[in-house]
Design a protein around this motif. Sequence first.
Motif: not given
Length: 304
Positions: A150-154, A168-174, A200-203, A207-213
């Motif tokens: 089983l996997g969990f992705v963002e 679940a839901t999540d919110r990105l913040v600057a 300052v970012a992840r690779e 998932g966080t970077r792709r969600a921001l894009e």
Amino acid sequence: MPLPPLVSDLTGFDLLLSVARLGSVGRAAQEHRVSQPAASARLRRLERTLGLTLLHRGPRGSTLTAHGALVADWARAALDAAAALAEGVGTLRTAAEGRLLIAASQTVAEYLLPGWLVAIRAGHPTLTVALQAANSAAVAALVLSGDADLGFVEGPDLPAGLHASPVATDRLVAVVAPGHAWTRRRRGIPPSELASTPLVAREALSGTRRALEAALRTHGLDTLAPPLLELSSTTAIKHAVAAGSGPAVLSSLAVTTELAAGTLVEVPIPGVRLERSLRAVWPTGHQLSGPAHDLYLIARRRPQ
């Protein structure tokens, strides 16, 4: 290969062996927990299927005919093999249900899964869990290859072959350090400025970077500025931002403590929808079962 129709159902043969051992259809029916009429009907159906008379039926009980004795002798080996097969499969299922392989994106692995795992251990106290934390793309690859149950992705995108279900839901913040110039911008900063500012970012595949894009793309901003720093963990990013390296966009789950302590400051991005769905993933066409299914249900029901 398909079983021949004459022997495709072993239930009647099993009942015949019970009659041979117990000397009575009634006692055989009791052993198999069926009514005597049901047992008699099943045995007559077996005789019709085989085209043979298998039992001598009398007021004092039933005995096997010569043909019945031969059929029972041959059937015994098949039933022993079926029992061995069932026992072997049961052993494999018990072993599989005793170990759960999970792959999860960094946010889920660090901030949500610990609580979920405490909950599942309550129902599976002997369960062994192996967790691999990775970016969303790597999680998808692990699930597709069978290296994770089983996997969990963002991240917003998934490769073909995976079924995804929101849990679940999540919110990105600057966020910035307390002394950063953005903290004086009471109305926040526009999306264009965020997109043009080295972060300052992840690779790139996180998932966080792709969600921001994806969020900025809805404002016609197709590219982000090259990262100021590219770090492999959320913890490292938080330390770098707090030290004054530059801004970052992170999960709200990851910065709750720092925002409360004042070591990081949230900067509004008016007009940008930065909510995202965290999803459980498994191969398309596969049905979750055992601990994997239980963990999925826990993830859906447990408050964040």
